[in-house]
Design an enzyme around this catalytic site. Sequence first.
Site, PDB file in Angstrom:
ATOM      1  N   ASN A  10       0.878  -1.173   0.000  1.00 27.07           N
ATOM      2  CA  ASN A  10       0.000   0.000   0.000  1.00 27.07           C
ATOM      3  C   ASN A  10       0.916   1.223   0.000  1.00 27.07           C
ATOM      4  O   ASN A  10       1.521   1.553   1.013  1.00 27.07           O
ATOM      5  CB  ASN A  10      -0.888  -0.023   1.253  1.00 27.07           C
ATOM      6  CG  ASN A  10      -1.737   1.240   1.384  1.00 27.07           C
ATOM      7  OD1 ASN A  10      -1.759   2.071   0.470  1.00 27.07           O
ATOM      8  ND2 ASN A  10      -2.412   1.383   2.508  1.00 27.07           N
ATOM      9  N   LYS A  12       0.072   4.243  -0.262  1.00 32.15           N
ATOM     10  CA  LYS A  12      -0.576   5.440   0.288  1.00 32.15           C
ATOM     11  C   LYS A  12      -0.327   6.617  -0.666  1.00 32.15           C
ATOM     12  O   LYS A  12      -0.253   6.408  -1.869  1.00 32.15           O
ATOM     13  CB  LYS A  12      -0.089   5.706   1.717  1.00 32.15           C
ATOM     14  CG  LYS A  12      -0.210   4.437   2.585  1.00 32.15           C
ATOM     15  CD  LYS A  12      -0.026   4.654   4.038  1.00 32.15           C
ATOM     16  CE  LYS A  12      -0.210   3.312   4.755  1.00 32.15           C
ATOM     17  NZ  LYS A  12      -0.110   3.415   6.198  1.00 32.15           N
ATOM     18  N   HIS A  98      -9.532   1.157   5.132  1.00 30.79           N
ATOM     19  CA  HIS A  98      -8.236   1.379   5.780  1.00 30.79           C
ATOM     20  C   HIS A  98      -8.432   2.351   6.948  1.00 30.79           C
ATOM     21  O   HIS A  98      -9.257   3.273   6.863  1.00 30.79           O
ATOM     22  CB  HIS A  98      -7.234   1.959   4.771  1.00 30.79           C
ATOM     23  CG  HIS A  98      -5.839   1.946   5.299  1.00 30.79           C
ATOM     24  ND1 HIS A  98      -5.366   2.920   6.163  1.00 30.79           N
ATOM     25  CD2 HIS A  98      -4.817   1.064   5.135  1.00 30.79           C
ATOM     26  CE1 HIS A  98      -4.115   2.627   6.487  1.00 30.79           C
ATOM     27  NE2 HIS A  98      -3.752   1.509   5.874  1.00 30.79           N
ATOM     28  N   GLU A 100      -6.825   4.789   7.860  1.00 22.34           N
ATOM     29  CA  GLU A 100      -6.650   6.211   7.500  1.00 22.34           C
ATOM     30  C   GLU A 100      -7.925   6.751   6.844  1.00 22.34           C
ATOM     31  O   GLU A 100      -8.256   7.923   6.996  1.00 22.34           O
ATOM     32  CB  GLU A 100      -5.414   6.362   6.600  1.00 22.34           C
ATOM     33  CG  GLU A 100      -4.136   6.229   7.421  1.00 22.34           C
ATOM     34  CD  GLU A 100      -2.963   5.598   6.690  1.00 22.34           C
ATOM     35  OE1 GLU A 100      -2.937   5.591   5.449  1.00 22.34           O
ATOM     36  OE2 GLU A 100      -2.053   5.093   7.395  1.00 22.34           O
ATOM     37  N   GLU A 170      -5.035  -4.665  10.879  1.00 22.77           N
ATOM     38  CA  GLU A 170      -4.094  -3.547  10.968  1.00 22.77           C
ATOM     39  C   GLU A 170      -4.367  -2.729  12.235  1.00 22.77           C
ATOM     40  O   GLU A 170      -5.173  -1.780  12.205  1.00 22.77           O
ATOM     41  CB  GLU A 170      -4.248  -2.635   9.743  1.00 22.77           C
ATOM     42  CG  GLU A 170      -3.855  -3.294   8.437  1.00 22.77           C
ATOM     43  CD  GLU A 170      -3.265  -2.303   7.440  1.00 22.77           C
ATOM     44  OE1 GLU A 170      -2.235  -2.631   6.844  1.00 22.77           O
ATOM     45  OE2 GLU A 170      -3.807  -1.195   7.276  1.00 22.77           O
ATOM     46  N   GLY A 176       2.659   2.717  10.676  1.00 22.13           N
ATOM     47  CA  GLY A 176       3.561   3.845  10.453  1.00 22.13           C
ATOM     48  C   GLY A 176       4.376   4.254  11.667  1.00 22.13           C
ATOM     49  O   GLY A 176       4.978   5.325  11.679  1.00 22.13           O
ATOM     50  N   SER A 211       3.724  -1.681  10.329  1.00 25.21           N
ATOM     51  CA  SER A 211       5.182  -1.690  10.523  1.00 25.21           C
ATOM     52  C   SER A 211       5.826  -3.051  10.217  1.00 25.21           C
ATOM     53  O   SER A 211       6.749  -3.478  10.901  1.00 25.21           O
ATOM     54  CB  SER A 211       5.537  -1.234  11.936  1.00 25.21           C
ATOM     55  OG  SER A 211       5.075   0.089  12.143  1.00 25.21           O
ATOM     56  N   GLY A 230       3.051  -1.128   4.269  1.00 23.01           N
ATOM     57  CA  GLY A 230       3.097   0.297   3.965  1.00 23.01           C
ATOM     58  C   GLY A 230       4.531   0.747   3.716  1.00 23.01           C
ATOM     59  O   GLY A 230       5.114   0.484   2.650  1.00 23.01           O
TER      60      GLY A 230
HETATM   61  P1  13P Z   1       3.103   0.704   7.646  1.00 21.19           P
HETATM   62  O1  13P Z   1       3.693  -0.585   7.098  1.00 21.19           O
HETATM   63  O2  13P Z   1       3.806   1.929   7.184  1.00 21.19           O
HETATM   64  O3  13P Z   1       2.947   0.627   9.132  1.00 21.19           O
HETATM   65  O4  13P Z   1       1.618   0.816   7.044  1.00 21.19           O
HETATM   66  C1  13P Z   1       0.758  -0.251   7.150  1.00 21.19           C
HETATM   67  C2  13P Z   1      -0.480   0.019   6.413  1.00 21.19           C
HETATM   68  O5  13P Z   1      -1.240   0.910   6.776  1.00 21.19           O
HETATM   69  C3  13P Z   1      -0.754  -0.784   5.214  1.00 21.19           C
HETATM   70  O6  13P Z   1      -2.045  -0.581   4.755  1.00 21.19           O
END
Ligand code: 13P
Length: 248
Positions: A10, A12, A98, A100, A170, A176, A211, A230
């Site tokens: 992803n 983003k 997601h 976010e 997640e 993140g 992460s 991510g």
């Molecule tokens: P990170 O791997 O940066 O923590 O993000 C995970 C994520 O939100 C994947 O959709």
Amino acid sequence: MGAERYVLANFKMNKNLFEVKKWADEFLSLLYKGKKLSLKVGCAPTFIYIKALKEIVIGTGFLVGAQNMHFEEKGAFTGEVSPTQLKDIGVDFVIIGHSERRNIFGESDELISKKLLSALKHNILPVLCVGETKEEREKGETEKVLIKQISILSKIPDELKNQKIVIAYEPVWAIGTGIPATKDKIEKAVELIREEASKFIKDFSVLYGGSIDEKVAEEIKDICDGGLVGTASLDPQKFYKISQNFDV
Ligand code: 13P
């Protein structure tokens, strides 16, 4: 036979067109040089780069995804992208719900449920994200939150019940942050998700996201069916290593 395994990137709101193409070239060359992976790998770039990525990976089996979509096929929804438009440019999967989208853009379970049904109806593999916030975990509400988020699967009509769904656990507090959830916490949540999801659907895979790096992938490869990656996915070498480690 176990559930199908996936490692999905992803991106983003990261990378420009040049960088997406460069990433794809590098990742594919690693794939061709290395041991053939038995799991499915894919990437969801920003909407406007989906077509360019698809053109590079076409015929390789690499999955191309979108990070969001509207549930309607067309209409007056400024700034939105429809499932038929995504299908038109060859999208294979779509990330839905997601954290976010839930937390920054206020998406509710009700909206997420409409998107999920629309993806299934249009034959786009949905990757449904679920997970608790730090506050919810601290209040001991993790199970309650996951059960509620998974319960939208109960709305799937009989004719769509046999379609495959990917569910990504997640935990919001691990996304993140560079601090993944521990194996123990992931195992507990994934078990609960499997138990709850199996009340409504048969064909599903449960991934972990938050992460992930190659070490995490190696550690949790036997307790979930892959990962949603991510930050680490932005580097093709790291993403390839993660894919290899999840490939059992
Ligand atoms: P990170 O791997 O940066 O923590 O993000 C995970 C994520 O939100 C994947 O959709």
